[in-house]
Write a protein that holds these residues in place. Structure first.
Motif: not given
Lengths: 428, 179
Positions: A218-237
């Motif tokens: 049989v042919v195997t394929t790679r899984a397609e998955e979601d990912t977790a993305l963390l956005l860190v925004v610097d609002a110190l100044a």
């Protein structure tokens, strides 16, 4: 309390009519009656058209949610004001809010209302519609006001910069998404061919290999998955001067707009996105997906205020990033604590990239009493320290890119993905 | 209301305030062709008051300035009825209408052309009361004036205003005419 009051025009017509009539009667001067006759008519007309009831006035915006650069209408509604002939509106000029007419001062006949055009030019909290209203009766006999309307507070979302990344996340570790995973799964990209095992789908059978080897494969394929993305925004100044959307940007403008663009792209792609703001209120949005979650993120970005959080120890910053998370830090990298926390994240093995949000010609805001020469020297020293921080990040393998619009992160994501797939030497 | 600042006046405000200031002065100068011009210092006082009136059209200066013009005309004309009084009435009406337009909003408000047009028509219509009264007074000159003639004249004017509200409906009248 607001009520209808006689205008100066009516008072003048009544005064002139009374004075002239008195002179004509007492001194027998018919010529004065000729002079004041029109004033008597004006006074009578003004008195005859005195409004009967009290008016109620309020404004509303045609659109409740706005993005910077979008326009809407501020409509004035009148109730109990059938006797009103003319409306005068004088709008307060708010920072980063464009009006049409430009100075916000105009008038119109009440039976042909003209709304005020409003356009917020920068993300954040804006007070829109603060104005003074004056109502006039026919023949300018009576006036209501001018009285003030407090206006509406609106949170303006960052503009959506077109972000159309085609790069995949380096280490997707979710369920279903668009990023190719190292795991074998039910995706579309070819992974390999292996012998048939009970449970494999019959349509996956590779008949050519099966016939050649006399055993089902049989042919195997790679899984397609979601990912977790963390956005860190610097609002110190906030460094630099903001001219509003489409004009010069400050560091926080770049960070907000880039974060909005990245969040939208990944949420629409099915990834789980979280937001952590390092700023005065330390806003935090947990991982989530979907349109509502995107609006939550954009709304949180609109509420950001620059400043140092009072109850957070900057030296012990933790971002709460878990395994399988891609971390994007949007920062001008002028904070030592944030740089240290970023290096700690990289050392933990997570894919981390830094988006440099400092505009090339940014200058810090200093007090007026500061010597400009001293301020310039201090700023140059600060920038030299920043270069050292960026070198340190590069040394630990954290890519740093300046935000340049669409596809800024594509190359970085690809490199991180290749690095994640490379074999690793584990020292036991 | 706070004082006006000329720097904030729009071009339409400048034009209207010029009319406010010049109206009473021209009304005083209308005495010249009657053969009994006003005294020079009176004209000067009216001119100065006119400028102050133009700067602050929403106070008592307008009434005071116009009243001074009326007193001058009463003093110089006596019991005569020169036709130039009608022209003077027109100048005073123009000054009053211009001051009314200025008072519709702050100095920064450009006065709408539609509003100016409406008041130009209104000013022209109410001005017609001046020649009407002049003609009535001229016709009654040859007859001995009854003691209550002027009171009757005033009553006629007020009645004329009431009739005018029917001929030139306002929003109030239009509302009452709706089914």
């Amino acid at each position: 309390m607001n009520r209808w009051r006689a205008t100066a025009s009516l008072a003048r017509a009544l005064g002139v009519g009374a004075v002239g009539g008195g002179i004509a009667l007492l001194l027998g001067r018919p010529v004065v009656l000729v002079l004041v006759a029109p004033f008597v008519v004006l006074a009578a007309l003004g008195l005859m058209t005195k409004p009967a009831g009290n008016a109620a006035v309020w404004t509303r915006l045609a659109h409740g949610t706005l993005q910077e650069g979008q326009g809407t209408l501020s409509e004035l509604s009148l109730s109990g004001a059938d006797d009103v002939e003319w409306v005068t509106r004088v709008s307060a000029l708010a920072e980063y809010v464009a009006l049409s007419p430009t100075d916000g001062v105009y008038g119109y006949f009440a039976d042909d209302p003209v709304p005020l055009k409003v356009s917020p030019r920068r993300w954040g909290r804006r007070r829109i519609g603060e104005e003074k209203i004056g109502l006039f009766s026919p023949w300018a006999g009576y006036r209501w006001g001018p009285f003030g309307l407090p206006g509406l507070e609106a949170y303006v979302l960052p503009a959506k910069t077109p972000y159309d990344s085609v790069a995949e996340a380096p280490q997707p570790l979710g369920l279903i998404g668009r990023n190719r995973s190292r795991r074998v799964g039910s995706g579309t990209e070819f992974s390999g061919i292996r012998p048939y095992q009970p449970g494999d789908r019959l349509k996956r059978i590779n008949w050519r290999v099966s016939l050649r080897t006399d055993a089902l494969h049989v042919v195997t394929t790679r899984a397609e998955e979601d990912t977790a993305l963390l956005l860190v925004v610097d609002a110190l100044a906030d460094y630099g001067v903001s001219g509003g959307v489409g004009r010069e940007e400050s560091s926080l403008d770049v960070g907000m707009r880039a974060a909005a663009a990245i969040a939208e792209q990944h949420v629409r792609g099915g990834d789980r996105v979280a937001l952590r703001v390092i700023g005065y209120a330390a806003e935090h949005v947990r991982y989530g997906a979907g349109e509502r979650h995107l609006r939550r993120i954009l709304g949180t970005l609109a509420r950001v205020r620059p400043g140092v959080p009072p109850d957070v120890v900057l030296d012990r910053l933790e971002f709460g990033a878990t395994a399988g998370t891609v971390v994007v830090v949007l920062s001008p990298m002028l904070s030592e604590a944030l740089a240290t926390a970023t290096v700690r994240l990289v050392s933990s093995g997570l894919p981390v990239m830094v988006v440099d949000t400092l505009p090339p010609d940014a200058q810090p805001s200093v007090a007026r009493s500061t010597d400009p020469v001293v301020a310039d020297i201090a700023w140059r020293m600060r920038r030299a320290e920043r270069e050292h921080v960026l070198d340190r990040l590069a040394a630990v393998g954290c890519p740093v890119v300046a935000w340049a619009g669409p596809r800024t992160l594509d190359d970085v994501m690809r490199r991180l993905a290749r690095r994640a797939q490379a074999p690793r030497v584990r020292v036991r | 209301m706070s004082a006006s600042r000329p720097r904030s006046w729009t071009p339409s405000h400048w034009a209207l305030r010029a009319v406010v200031a010049l109206g009473p002065v021209v009304a005083m100068l209308a005495l010249v062709p009657t053969g009994h011009p006003a005294r020079g210092w009176v004209v000067l006082v009216v001119a100065l008051l006119g400028v102050a009136y133009a700067a602050q059209p929403f106070g008592l200066l307008g009434t005071f300035t116009t009243g001074l013009v009326l007193v001058s005309w009463a003093d110089e004309s006596g019991s005569r009825l020169p036709v130039w009084a009608v022209a003077a009435a027109g100048c005073l009406v123009a000054s009053h209408v211009a001051a009314t337009l200025v008072d519709y909003g702050p100095d920064e408000l450009p006065v709408a052309p539609s509003l100016i047009r409406r008041w130009a028509v209104r000013g022209a219509l109410v001005f017609l009361a001046a020649p009407a009264v002049w003609l009535v007074a001229l016709g009654l000159r040859t007859r001995p004036a009854p003691s209550d003639l002027w009171v009757a004249g005033l009553a006629v004017l007020v009645l004329g205003a009431l009739v005018a509200t029917r001929w030139f409906p306002t929003e109030l009248d239009r509302t009452s005419e709706k089914p």
